[in-house]
Structure formats: structure tokens, C-alpha cells
Design an enzyme around this catalytic site. Structure first.
Site, short mmCIF file in Angstrom:
data_model
loop_
_atom_site.label_atom_id
_atom_site.label_comp_id
_atom_site.label_asym_id
_atom_site.label_seq_id
_atom_site.Cartn_x
_atom_site.Cartn_y
_atom_site.Cartn_z
N GLU A 1 44.45 31.63 46.02
CA GLU A 1 44.05 32.75 46.87
C GLU A 1 45.05 32.98 48.01
O GLU A 1 45.04 34.03 48.65
CB GLU A 1 42.66 32.54 47.44
CG GLU A 1 42.55 31.51 48.54
CD GLU A 1 41.17 31.53 49.21
OE1 GLU A 1 41.14 31.71 50.43
OE2 GLU A 1 40.16 31.38 48.50
N GLU B 1 29.75 43.80 32.97
CA GLU B 1 28.47 44.45 32.69
C GLU B 1 28.62 45.92 32.34
O GLU B 1 27.72 46.52 31.76
CB GLU B 1 27.54 44.29 33.90
CG GLU B 1 27.04 42.87 34.14
CD GLU B 1 26.08 42.40 33.07
OE1 GLU B 1 25.60 43.22 32.27
OE2 GLU B 1 25.81 41.18 33.01
#
Length: 296
Positions: free
Chosen positions: A114, A83
Site C-alpha cells: 500500500e 457483484e
């Protein structure tokens, strides 16, 4: 692995009968729990401020802001980074998000990613992490190995290290020079940290990127003057921003917008200083991109 002491893994005693509640009752308690998030963040504003100061310092040195995380945390980092490009006119490299398992993990869980400390080191090495950069590790649990590995590597290269977690005394806080710990309490759905924890992370990321961009001149008053007009809506928004920043009419805003090469910030300075494109551009360079200083 001992998860017993993690608030993010505990059961919420208010929702032990969640599957028997009515839709309205679930919505009500969900809303009540979500309302606790801003108050929890308020307690960590000092820590958030310290990280923002370091981000601004990094940008001033030509460094980058790098988010790293797994699962929801990684996705939120990538979202915030993405963004920044249209909102603040940044290059994609300036704010980046890395997720355990790569971009495939944005939509599909990547088995074991992860849990790998070495994978984060490889990912950061691949983008040529330097001592000018700042790495922000994001993990609701505060213990994700991928984030730990990334922060360890950041220390090796001399990059600034910060973290965001939703548990107190988080493991990743030990690897960060600037830890942020916001404990929002057990989720209504036990262990589902995409809920309150995810909301807390999103709000903190909003703060980090927005306030940092204000700190480097990407905002004039409360207007996004470096917005990239990449579609019709944003072109019209750009003209409106010029009008609001300079109190000019639409015709002059449109004319100057075109003359500036569709550069909102440049157009604003052209109007405020009654100068041509080249002169306004020089004023912006001299003011390091701050409109208020360029206009004085």
C-alpha cells in the site's frame, strides 16, 4: 508520517474502557456508532451524485469503472465489482477492483504494497487504462500512497478521477476531480477502519454501482432485469422477475424465458410488446437497453 490529525486514527472517548465492558455494552455502543454512518453519508450526497453522473458518462463511452485501494478498502472495491456481474449481467471487465499487492492481498496482507505509488501505476497500465475509464480511489485514511499513485496515473492518461475517504481534507482528494469525504468519527477500536469507515465505504460503493447501473438501463421499475441466471435460485428469480414485470403467470414466464435464451430483459420485452425474440431484440437495441422505452 503524521496521523494525529486523522479522525480515523483518533481514540473514541466513549470506549476507552472497551476491554472492561460487558458483551452487551460493547454491542450497544457499537450499534450506536454504526448508526452514525448513514447520517454522515447523507451530508455527501451531492458529491456522490456527481461521481455517479461521471460513471454513467464513462459507460456511455464504452469506458470502465475501476476501483483501487489497499487493505479493507481494496477488498470492498473488489467485492462491489464482483457483484455487478451476476446482479447486472455485466462483463467482468466493465467494473473492476484493484488491490495493492494483487489478489493474494484479499486474504493475506502484502508487506509494503500500500506504500507503493508505482505499483498502482503498473496495475492500471496492465489493464490498459484509457481516457474513457473512471478510476475511484478508496482509502479510509485518505492518504494511501497506492491510491495516490493510481490517481496520478489516471490523470496522465486522461481518465476521470474520483475518490472516497473517511477524513476531511484528505490527501487523495487533491488528486481526484470528484472527491467524496465522509467523516464517521473515531472507531470504537482505535484505528480499526474496517468498522464504521468500512461500512461507510460499502454503502457508498453500493450507491455508485447500483445507481450507475440504473442509469444505463440495467433496471426496470425496481427489478434487476439483466440478472444472470447462473444457478437454480437465480433461474427461479429470473422467472419471478418476468412475472412481476409483465404481470403474467408462471407458465408464460417460463415459456418465454426459454424462448429468449434465458435472457430476462428480452423475455420481458417479448411479453410486453407481444413480439418474437428477434423483434424484441431490435426494440432493445433501439432503446439502448432500456425496457421502458423498448416497451412503448
Amino acid at each position: 508520517m503524521n496521523l494525529e490529525n486523522l479522525t480515523t486514527e483518533r481514540r473514541n472517548q466513549k470506549t476507552t474502557g472497551l476491554d472492561e465492558m460487558s458483551i452487551r455494552d460493547i454491542l450497544t455502543i457499537m450499534n450506536e456508532e454504526d448508526a452514525k454512518v448513514p447520517a454522515a453519508i447523507n451530508e455527501s450526497l451531492d458529491q456522490i451524485e456527481a461521481v455517479i453522473e461521471k460513471i454513467v458518462e464513462s459507460f456511455a463511452k464504452g469506458g470502465r469503472l475501476i476501483y483501487i485501494g489497499a487493505g479493507t478498502s481494496g477488498r470492498l472495491g473488489i467485492l462491489d465489482a464482483a457483484e455487478c456481474v451476476p446482479t447486472f449481467g455485466t462483463e467482468p471487465e466493465m467494473v473492476q477492483g484493484l488491490i495493492a499487492g494483487g489478489m493474494k492481498a484479499m486474504t493475506v496482507a502484502v508487506e509494503g504494497a500500500e506504500d507503493s505509488e508505482s505499483l498502482a501505476k503498473e496495475d492500471l497500465a496492465a489493464i490498459n487504462l484509457t481516457d474513457k475509464d473512471i478510476v475511484v480511489g478508496i482509502a479510509a485514511s485518505g492518504r494511501t500512497p497506492y491510491v495516490v499513485g493510481g490517481l496520478e496515473y489516471a490523470k496522465e492518461v486522461g481518465a476521470t478521477r474520483a475518490s472516497i475517504s473517511c477524513n476531511k481534507q484528505a490527501v487523495i482528494s487533491q488528486y481526484a476531480a470528484y472527491p467524496i469525504e465522509v467523516e464517521v468519527g473515531p472507531e470504537i477500536l482505535t484505528g480499526s477502519t474496517r468498522l464504521k469507515s468500512g461500512t461507510a465505504q460499502k454503502l457508498i460503493l453500493n450507491m455508485l454501482s447500483t445507481v450507475s447501473m440504473i442509469g444505463i438501463g440495467k433496471v426496470y421499475k425496481n427489478l434487476m432485469v439483466d440478472v444472470r441466471p447462473t444457478n437454480e435460485k437465480l433461474v427461479e428469480r429470473a422467472k419471478r422477475i418476468i412475472m412481476e414485470a409483465t404481470e403474467c403467470d408462471y407458465a408464460l414466464a417460463e415459456k418465454t424465458f426459454t424462448e429468449s435464451g434465458e435472457d430476462v430483459k428480452l423475455a420481458i420485452v417479448m411479453i410486453l410488446t407481444n413480439s418474437d425474440k428477434e423483434t424484441a431484440a431490435s426494440k432493445l437495441v433501439a432503446s439502448n437497453g432500456f425496457v421502458r422505452e423498448a416497451a412503448n
